[in-house]
Each structure stands twice: as C-alpha cells, then as structure tokens.
Design a protein around this motif. Structure first.
Motif, PDB file in Angstrom:
ATOM      1  N   ASN A   6       0.995  -0.784  -0.146  1.00 20.41           N
ATOM      2  CA  ASN A   6      -0.175   0.081  -0.016  1.00 20.41           C
ATOM      3  C   ASN A   6       0.540   1.454   0.514  1.00 20.41           C
ATOM      4  N   ARG A   7       0.839   1.790  -0.877  1.00 16.04           N
ATOM      5  CA  ARG A   7       2.113   3.183  -1.501  1.00 16.04           C
ATOM      6  C   ARG A   7       1.607   3.811  -2.304  1.00 16.04           C
ATOM      7  N   THR A   8       1.638   5.572  -1.938  1.00 16.98           N
ATOM      8  CA  THR A   8       1.260   6.303  -2.435  1.00 16.98           C
ATOM      9  C   THR A   8       1.732   7.877  -2.299  1.00 16.98           C
ATOM     10  N   GLU A   9       2.803   8.204  -3.156  1.00 17.14           N
ATOM     11  CA  GLU A   9       3.583   8.912  -2.917  1.00 17.14           C
ATOM     12  C   GLU A   9       3.426  10.203  -3.959  1.00 17.14           C
ATOM     13  N   ALA A  10       3.340  11.202  -3.490  1.00 15.75           N
ATOM     14  CA  ALA A  10       3.528  12.304  -4.418  1.00 15.75           C
ATOM     15  C   ALA A  10       4.473  13.593  -4.474  1.00 15.75           C
ATOM     16  N   LEU A  11       4.838  14.360  -5.464  1.00 17.41           N
ATOM     17  CA  LEU A  11       5.894  15.559  -5.426  1.00 17.41           C
ATOM     18  C   LEU A  11       5.842  16.361  -6.718  1.00 17.41           C
ATOM     19  N   GLN A  12       5.412  17.437  -6.266  1.00 17.83           N
ATOM     20  CA  GLN A  12       4.824  18.697  -7.228  1.00 17.83           C
ATOM     21  C   GLN A  12       6.148  19.879  -7.499  1.00 17.83           C
ATOM     22  N   THR A  13       7.520  19.930  -8.655  1.00 20.59           N
ATOM     23  CA  THR A  13       7.860  21.341  -7.903  1.00 20.59           C
ATOM     24  C   THR A  13       7.513  21.279  -9.795  1.00 20.59           C
ATOM     25  N   ASN A  14       8.340  22.839  -9.313  1.00 20.20           N
ATOM     26  CA  ASN A  14       9.222  22.884 -10.415  1.00 20.20           C
ATOM     27  C   ASN A  14      11.016  23.389 -10.357  1.00 20.20           C
ATOM     28  N   VAL A  15      11.867  22.934 -11.429  1.00 17.54           N
ATOM     29  CA  VAL A  15      13.228  23.182 -11.326  1.00 17.54           C
ATOM     30  C   VAL A  15      14.022  23.359 -12.785  1.00 17.54           C
ATOM     31  N   ALA A  16      14.660  24.470 -12.636  1.00 20.28           N
ATOM     32  CA  ALA A  16      15.257  24.460 -13.823  1.00 20.28           C
ATOM     33  C   ALA A  16      16.463  23.617 -14.300  1.00 20.28           C
ATOM     34  N   ALA A  17      16.503  23.273 -15.183  1.00 25.14           N
ATOM     35  CA  ALA A  17      17.642  22.600 -15.936  1.00 25.14           C
ATOM     36  C   ALA A  17      18.420  22.917 -17.153  1.00 25.14           C
ATOM     37  N   VAL A  18      18.937  23.097 -17.387  1.00 25.81           N
ATOM     38  CA  VAL A  18      19.811  23.190 -18.290  1.00 25.81           C
ATOM     39  C   VAL A  18      20.787  21.912 -19.351  1.00 25.81           C
ATOM     40  N   VAL A  19      20.561  22.382 -20.811  1.00 28.53           N
ATOM     41  CA  VAL A  19      20.948  21.655 -21.794  1.00 28.53           C
ATOM     42  C   VAL A  19      22.419  21.126 -21.233  1.00 28.53           C
ATOM     43  N   THR A  20      22.654  20.185 -20.993  1.00 27.99           N
ATOM     44  CA  THR A  20      24.536  19.641 -20.860  1.00 27.99           C
ATOM     45  C   THR A  20      24.763  19.017 -22.389  1.00 27.99           C
ATOM     46  N   GLN A  21      23.752  18.129 -23.038  1.00 28.29           N
ATOM     47  CA  GLN A  21      24.103  17.093 -24.666  1.00 28.29           C
ATOM     48  C   GLN A  21      23.444  17.188 -25.321  1.00 28.29           C
ATOM     49  N   VAL A  22      23.818  17.502 -26.800  1.00 28.09           N
ATOM     50  CA  VAL A  22      22.428  17.341 -27.971  1.00 28.09           C
ATOM     51  C   VAL A  22      22.876  15.725 -28.897  1.00 28.09           C
ATOM     52  N   LEU A  23      22.267  15.266 -28.485  1.00 26.58           N
ATOM     53  CA  LEU A  23      22.091  13.529 -29.389  1.00 26.58           C
ATOM     54  C   LEU A  23      22.550  14.148 -30.642  1.00 26.58           C
ATOM     55  N   PRO A  24      22.925  12.732 -31.377  1.00 25.33           N
ATOM     56  CA  PRO A  24      22.692  12.980 -32.814  1.00 25.33           C
ATOM     57  C   PRO A  24      21.681  13.168 -33.491  1.00 25.33           C
ATOM     58  N   ASN A  25      20.308  12.697 -33.022  1.00 28.52           N
ATOM     59  CA  ASN A  25      19.078  12.464 -33.117  1.00 28.52           C
ATOM     60  C   ASN A  25      17.895  13.872 -33.256  1.00 28.52           C
ATOM     61  N   GLY A  26      19.202  14.888 -32.530  1.00 30.55           N
ATOM     62  CA  GLY A  26      18.083  16.106 -31.950  1.00 30.55           C
ATOM     63  C   GLY A  26      18.106  16.021 -30.424  1.00 30.55           C
ATOM     64  N   ASN A  27      18.137  14.881 -29.995  1.00 26.30           N
ATOM     65  CA  ASN A  27      17.475  14.494 -28.359  1.00 26.30           C
ATOM     66  C   ASN A  27      18.113  15.390 -27.805  1.00 26.30           C
ATOM     67  N   LEU A  28      17.569  15.915 -26.611  1.00 27.57           N
ATOM     68  CA  LEU A  28      18.012  17.133 -25.800  1.00 27.57           C
ATOM     69  C   LEU A  28      18.846  16.224 -24.200  1.00 27.57           C
ATOM     70  N   VAL A  29      20.185  16.029 -23.529  1.00 21.60           N
ATOM     71  CA  VAL A  29      20.579  16.077 -22.374  1.00 21.60           C
ATOM     72  C   VAL A  29      19.776  17.206 -21.155  1.00 21.60           C
ATOM     73  N   VAL A  30      19.168  16.594 -20.324  1.00 22.29           N
ATOM     74  CA  VAL A  30      19.280  18.243 -19.639  1.00 22.29           C
ATOM     75  C   VAL A  30      19.499  17.041 -17.753  1.00 22.29           C
ATOM     76  N   GLU A  31      20.075  17.891 -17.493  1.00 25.66           N
ATOM     77  CA  GLU A  31      20.152  17.804 -16.094  1.00 25.66           C
ATOM     78  C   GLU A  31      20.269  19.427 -15.469  1.00 25.66           C
ATOM     79  N   GLY A  32      19.396  19.388 -13.844  1.00 29.80           N
ATOM     80  CA  GLY A  32      19.222  20.573 -13.517  1.00 29.80           C
ATOM     81  C   GLY A  32      19.500  20.059 -11.786  1.00 29.80           C
ATOM     82  N   LYS A  33      19.505  21.209 -10.660  1.00 22.79           N
ATOM     83  CA  LYS A  33      19.796  20.290  -9.419  1.00 22.79           C
ATOM     84  C   LYS A  33      19.517  21.806  -8.564  1.00 22.79           C
TER      85      LYS A  33
END
Length: 254
Positions: free
Chosen positions: A161-188
């Motif tokens: 019996n598990r219930t988890e809820a997390l609602q927040t916003n965080v700014a992330a920075v693009v650290t890498q652009v993959l060859p197919n155009g997808n973006l690798v992001v990371e924020g702290k």
C-alpha cells in the motif's frame, strides 16, 4: 582583599573560561549570539560575491559559436526553427523548466493457503494361519508392516500500500545534444531552511518537440528520468540510524 571581591574575580574568570571554551568549540558563534541577546537579528550586508572567500566561477557547457548567415531579399535565417525567434531550449547551455508532477499509488494484496494430509497403513491380518497357532505365535509373526502419517500446510500473505506525490518545478540546463536531436538535460536545486537543506535533482533525455511554447516540459515526457528529492542536515541526521547500527545491520546474519 575581601571575600566578596575574591568571589567576584573567580566568577569573572569562570565566565571568561566558559566564553573561551565556547569560542573554541563553536567557532566564536556563541559569543556573537550572546552579544545579540535582546536585539533584532541583523541582516547581512550586500557584498560582491566574487570577493567572498572560497568563491569559484561557474563553468557550464556552452554551445559552439555560430555565424549567422542571411539570404538576400529574405527575412528567413538559416538554422532558425521558426520565422520568429524560438525561445525554447535547443542547444548546449540553454535552460528549460521541468515540471515535476509525480503521483504514484499502488495497492496490492495477495494471499495463498495450501494444506495437505497423507496417511499410509499396510499390514497382514492373518500371516500363515497365525490366528490358529495361539497367542504366543501371534506375538512373533508380523502384523502391521508399515504405518506412516504426514501433514503439511502453508499460509502466505503479502500486501503493498504505497502513495507518493511530488509537485514542484526546477530549472535544468542542456548538457548535450544527441545526434538525433534529443537533448540531455540536468538540473539541481538546493533550498536551505535553518539547518536543513532540501535538494531536488532532475536528469534525463527530452525531445525538442515535447518542450512547450513557454519553455517548460513535464517530467512524464523525460526518457531515462532520474529524479531525486531529499535533504541533509540536523533533522536528517536524527532520522538516520547511527553508523555502528548500519554496519551491524549489514554484517549480522540474523
């Protein structure tokens, strides 16, 4: 010298020794707090952050410089993703806002019952006319050859019996652009309240098409998402078991 003056001097010496000990143990913070008794807390002065001790400049991944090229008699610029400038993140170093919205709920209950009973009984009621040979002969001759009983039962129960809820916003920075155009992001994000620090870490791979016009993206659209929310400080230290207890929990086999 009177006894009163001697006691007064001893009291001053004791207070001085106490203040010196407090300064040695608490880094003189106790003296500062004692000097501010009855006064309002003082606000910190606005100083140049680059002049503070231990300051280190921030180094983040930056895109390679691009030379803008314009076509004659055209408002379109090569490399643009739209007629007007696109404010969404698209290259290394750009920022975007991740909307963390996690609501997980699981309710599982299992129960298994099993029971089995066996009984084995074999023998000979009349072995070579044993009943006619008398009571003494019946004692020697075999009667029951084998008698065996067995029973087994098991009862297993399990529930989640598990219930988890997390609602927040965080700014992330693009650290890498993959060859197919997808973006690798990371924020702290770190928030300190009194002596407790709450930190939120978000990392993963996003698709540029999933980034909304206001440069935000929902956490459910992040592939290989790594979301961590926790804290450290005095409250967390009290909630955690001591190191010795953790070591014993790992080493003890029972």
């Amino acid at each position: 010298m009177s006894a009163f003056s001697s006691a007064y001097r001893l009291r001053r010496i004791a207070i001085s020794a106490l203040l010196l000990a407090s300064c040695a143990l608490g880094g003189c913070s106790s003296i500062d707090r004692l000097s501010q008794i009855g006064e309002q807390p003082k606000l910190s002065a606005i100083d140049n952050p680059t002049a503070q001790p231990g300051y280190k400049p921030v180094q983040m991944p930056m895109p390679k410089p691009e030379v803008a090229s314009y076509n004659p008699n055209s408002l379109w610029r090569n490399g643009s993703r739209a007629f007007f400038k696109d404010q969404r993140a698209r290259q290394v170093g750009d920022l975007l806002t991740v909307t963390v919205n996690i609501t997980d709920k699981a309710n599982i209950a299992n129960e298994t019952q099993r029971s089995r009973t066996n009984s084995e009984d074999s023998g000979i009621t009349d072995f070579i006319g044993g009943k006619t040979l008398g009571v003494q002969a019946q004692k020697v001759l075999p009667g029951r050859i084998l008698t065996a009983d067995s029973s087994a039962s098991s009862d297993g129960k399990g529930s989640v019996n598990r219930t988890e809820a997390l609602q927040t916003n965080v700014a992330a920075v693009v650290t890498q652009v993959l060859p197919n155009g997808n973006l690798v992001v990371e924020g702290k994000q770190e928030i300190r309240v009194n002596y407790e620090i709450r930190e939120l870490i978000v990392a993963g791979i996003v698709r540029p098409e999933d980034i909304q016009s206001d440069n935000t993206i929902d956490s459910t659209k992040i592939a290989q998402a790594r979301i961590a929310y926790g804290g450290r400080g005095q409250i967390m230290d009290v909630q955690q078991p001591r190191y010795g207890q953790q070591v014993m929990d790992v080493l003890l086999p029972f």
